[in-house]
Scaffold this active site. Sequence first.
Site, short mmCIF file in Angstrom:
data_model
loop_
_atom_site.label_atom_id
_atom_site.label_comp_id
_atom_site.label_asym_id
_atom_site.label_seq_id
_atom_site.Cartn_x
_atom_site.Cartn_y
_atom_site.Cartn_z
N ASP A 190 40.10 42.65 51.86
CA ASP A 190 39.98 42.20 50.46
C ASP A 190 39.74 40.69 50.36
OD1 ASP A 190 40.76 44.87 49.58
OD2 ASP A 190 42.78 44.30 50.18
N HIS A 244 33.56 46.76 48.80
CA HIS A 244 33.07 45.39 48.66
C HIS A 244 32.54 45.23 47.24
CE1 HIS A 244 32.42 44.76 53.28
NE2 HIS A 244 33.67 44.92 52.92
N VAL A 274 38.81 50.19 45.62
CA VAL A 274 38.61 51.63 45.83
C VAL A 274 39.81 52.43 45.36
CG1 VAL A 274 38.34 53.43 47.58
CG2 VAL A 274 36.95 51.36 47.70
N THR A 275 41.02 51.99 45.75
CA THR A 275 42.23 52.77 45.45
C THR A 275 42.90 52.35 44.16
OG1 THR A 275 43.65 51.23 46.68
CG2 THR A 275 42.63 53.03 47.93
N PRO A 311 48.01 47.98 43.82
CA PRO A 311 48.30 46.54 43.73
C PRO A 311 48.45 45.93 45.11
CG PRO A 311 50.24 47.83 43.17
CD PRO A 311 49.11 48.80 43.29
N ARG A 312 47.98 44.71 45.27
CA ARG A 312 48.08 44.01 46.54
C ARG A 312 49.30 43.10 46.55
NH1 ARG A 312 41.93 42.50 45.65
NH2 ARG A 312 40.94 44.47 46.28
#
Length: 435
Positions: A12, A40, A299-300, A303-304
């Site tokens: 990411d 991307h 894509v999913t 949360p990062r």
Amino acid sequence: MNIVILGTQWGDEGKGKIVDMLTEDVAAVVRFQGGHNAGHTLIIDGEKTILRLIPSGILREGVLCLIGNGVVLSPPALIEEIEELNAKGIPVTEQLRISSACNLLLPYHVALDKAREAELGTKAIGTTGRGIGPAYEDKVARRGIRAMDLLHPDQLLEKIKKATAYHNIQLEHYYHQTPLDYQSIYNQLMEFREKIKPMIGDVSALLGNLRRQNKHIIFEGAQGSLLDIDLGTYPYVTSSNTTAGSAATGSGFGPLYFDRVLGITKAYVTRVGAGPFPTELTNEEGKKMAKRGNEFGSVTGRPRRCGWFDVISMRRTIQINSLTGIVLTKLDVLDEFAKIHLCTAYRCDGEVVNEPPFDQSLLESCEPVYEEMPGWQTSTYGLTDYSEMPKEARNYISRLEELLGVPITIISTGPDRKHTIVRQAVFNQVITAKG
């Protein structure tokens, strides 16, 4: 000139935008590993495009986009992506080529992936559930179905029958899931065959021809170096090699033919899913970082996790990839922070260390040792001239270069192709370096 561009963190990092920006004068862009588990994101004149399998050069007219043998290819995901791009007027089939040696990702891979994650419960790895790991398992076990098998329907039917029977044993008797029907899988593949057959070919030979013509080629990595199956934070990794060596083995292009390796890194760090993350911020600063950076998987949608820049892990990434330059992205996310922190060492079991341990139990216990710098608290969004950047931001960049020993050649100040400062030309094309 042949350049590898890859992520240096846990994915990411903004690779898609950078690859797209650099494709103006290239002949081809190659994907060499991974599958449709990572996206991307490209934003051009305000319009967003998310690519999962097709290389980021597809938005440039006349640029060949090659899917190498190191990729695990989901036919339905590819067809969906092609149709989305066709709807935007992009002639994908004219530009896209698929290695005949590329392994296919099939329904039993997805079923196994989901069943395994469910079985692990709270100890799950945190995969995307798209079947990437099981597809690579079949490849290594030499029972994989490859793109070239689509050209031989009679042989394909027998291979699908055997592979489905093998995987149904696990699905039915260990995971207590409904077994899959091999005929349905075969019939679906026959439908896809007609759509992608013209694009299947010898990518390695095509790359060789381009090299002999002295054409520029970009090799585009997916995910990030810290997710590498061998050198990442195992077992919380992906199922492929995400580091520079994979560009050769995943495309059929000799390693001595590469000229440069560019590493993409955020001005901070993010991670999706489980696994150690020494600089993670679970406080309000972390939430602020996530909100400003819109840190949700393309894509999913997951949360990062967010944290301060980790010099220690970045040095490891530089070493394993032989980076010749760094591209710093999402600098503008830090615009509103009064203080910026850089992790310059770890404290593990009371000892200060300057190398990240491969022992994950030890890494999980490590605490960051920070160096504090003043923030700039003014907008850098959309800047294209380095001299216009706040002094504190320039000091931050200079300090990173000093600590890492590798030049920061490009700085991204926003999501659009135009939001970029180029400090050093990547190819031989005419680019005015700013600052």
